[in-house]
Design a protein around this motif. Sequence first.
Motif, PDB file in Angstrom:
ATOM      1  N   PHE A  84       1.780  14.370   8.391  1.00  0.00           N
ATOM      2  CA  PHE A  84       1.861  13.017   6.618  1.00  0.00           C
ATOM      3  C   PHE A  84       0.731  13.239   6.710  1.00  0.00           C
ATOM      4  N   ASP A  85      -0.060  12.825   4.791  1.00  0.00           N
ATOM      5  CA  ASP A  85      -0.906  11.778   5.159  1.00  0.00           C
ATOM      6  C   ASP A  85      -1.241  10.848   4.872  1.00  0.00           C
ATOM      7  N   LEU A  86      -0.797  10.599   6.248  1.00  0.00           N
ATOM      8  CA  LEU A  86      -0.699   8.644   7.137  1.00  0.00           C
ATOM      9  C   LEU A  86      -2.130   7.510   5.966  1.00  0.00           C
TER      10      LEU A  86
ATOM     11  N   THR B  26      -0.623   2.672   0.739  1.00  0.00           N
ATOM     12  CA  THR B  26       0.605   1.893  -0.380  1.00  0.00           C
ATOM     13  C   THR B  26       1.150   0.769   0.471  1.00  0.00           C
ATOM     14  N   LEU B  27       0.891   0.597   1.630  1.00  0.00           N
ATOM     15  CA  LEU B  27       1.203  -0.611   2.257  1.00  0.00           C
ATOM     16  C   LEU B  27       0.535  -1.554   1.880  1.00  0.00           C
ATOM     17  N   CYS B  28      -1.107  -1.407   2.214  1.00  0.00           N
ATOM     18  CA  CYS B  28      -2.321  -1.909   1.064  1.00  0.00           C
ATOM     19  C   CYS B  28      -2.036  -2.873   0.052  1.00  0.00           C
TER      20      CYS B  28
ATOM     21  N   ILE C 247      -0.656  -6.696  -3.503  1.00  0.00           N
ATOM     22  CA  ILE C 247      -0.075  -7.611  -5.351  1.00  0.00           C
ATOM     23  C   ILE C 247       1.297  -8.477  -5.025  1.00  0.00           C
ATOM     24  N   ALA C 248       1.217  -8.740  -3.122  1.00  0.00           N
ATOM     25  CA  ALA C 248       1.870  -9.266  -2.617  1.00  0.00           C
ATOM     26  C   ALA C 248       1.296 -11.142  -2.544  1.00  0.00           C
ATOM     27  N   LEU C 249       0.472 -10.788  -2.329  1.00  0.00           N
ATOM     28  CA  LEU C 249      -1.125 -11.868  -2.991  1.00  0.00           C
ATOM     29  C   LEU C 249      -1.712 -12.640  -3.633  1.00  0.00           C
ATOM     30  N   SER C 250      -1.245 -11.597  -4.844  1.00  0.00           N
ATOM     31  CA  SER C 250      -2.882 -12.074  -5.754  1.00  0.00           C
ATOM     32  C   SER C 250      -1.393 -13.087  -6.683  1.00  0.00           C
TER      33      SER C 250
ATOM     34  N   LEU D  90      -4.323   7.744  -9.705  1.00  0.00           N
ATOM     35  CA  LEU D  90      -3.441   7.169 -10.606  1.00  0.00           C
ATOM     36  C   LEU D  90      -2.170   6.382 -10.101  1.00  0.00           C
ATOM     37  N   ASP D  91      -1.807   7.067  -9.674  1.00  0.00           N
ATOM     38  CA  ASP D  91      -0.654   6.505  -8.664  1.00  0.00           C
ATOM     39  C   ASP D  91      -0.935   5.049  -8.316  1.00  0.00           C
ATOM     40  N   PHE D  92      -1.989   4.763  -6.969  1.00  0.00           N
ATOM     41  CA  PHE D  92      -2.097   3.910  -6.804  1.00  0.00           C
ATOM     42  C   PHE D  92      -2.954   2.006  -8.859  1.00  0.00           C
ATOM     43  N   ALA D  93      -3.271   2.761  -9.011  1.00  0.00           N
ATOM     44  CA  ALA D  93      -3.251   1.945 -10.553  1.00  0.00           C
ATOM     45  C   ALA D  93      -2.323   1.596 -10.857  1.00  0.00           C
TER      46      ALA D  93
END
Length: 191
Positions: A12-14, A20-22, A27-30, A67-70
């Motif tokens: 996998f592209d670990l 993604t988890l980061c 987002i959760a911490l914002s 772009l995915d992460f954005a």
Amino acid sequence: MWWIVVLLYVAFDLNYFIRTLCTIGSIALSRRNLKLTETITTYGICTTQDIDIFLNHMNNVRFLRELDFARYQWYGRCRFWTNFNAAGGSVMQGATMIRYRKMISLLQPFRVETRLVWWDEKSLYFEHKFITLLDGFIRAIAFSKQVAAKVNLNDFMGRFEECLNKPPQPDEIRHWLAANEVSSLQIRKDR
């Protein structure tokens, strides 16, 4: 135990999943919810895993991955995803148009400025600017189309005060949609 990590990296592209988890964690911490019409900025750096065969600049596919992460940041920070999911909707990538202006070199830090520029009943349209931090130069500009399912976006966007007045369709989006229609007609004709 180390061989499990090696196997995961091979299979996998670990790094993608870790990032993604980061991203989800950030987002959760914002603390501040942003408006749908605000520009959201994400940051990156061109690493050895991002470079092309010439070993000196970011390859084309890495721009698209950024772009995915954005978009993840936009969906999360605006709390769009939570509201859209609750309404029974889902979105997926429909199309991307990108113009490369100047390369992003190895170890060069950059930011991606993402903003919603328009929507219709079926899709959201984003503008993404890749800007290097040291000189402020726009290295690439992309537009992405996110296609919605099960929810009329014109109706849904009316739930947000900042979206009550829909912006005019940008020329770039109008021309892009026209070019996509010509392409679709040609594909149907060639069957």
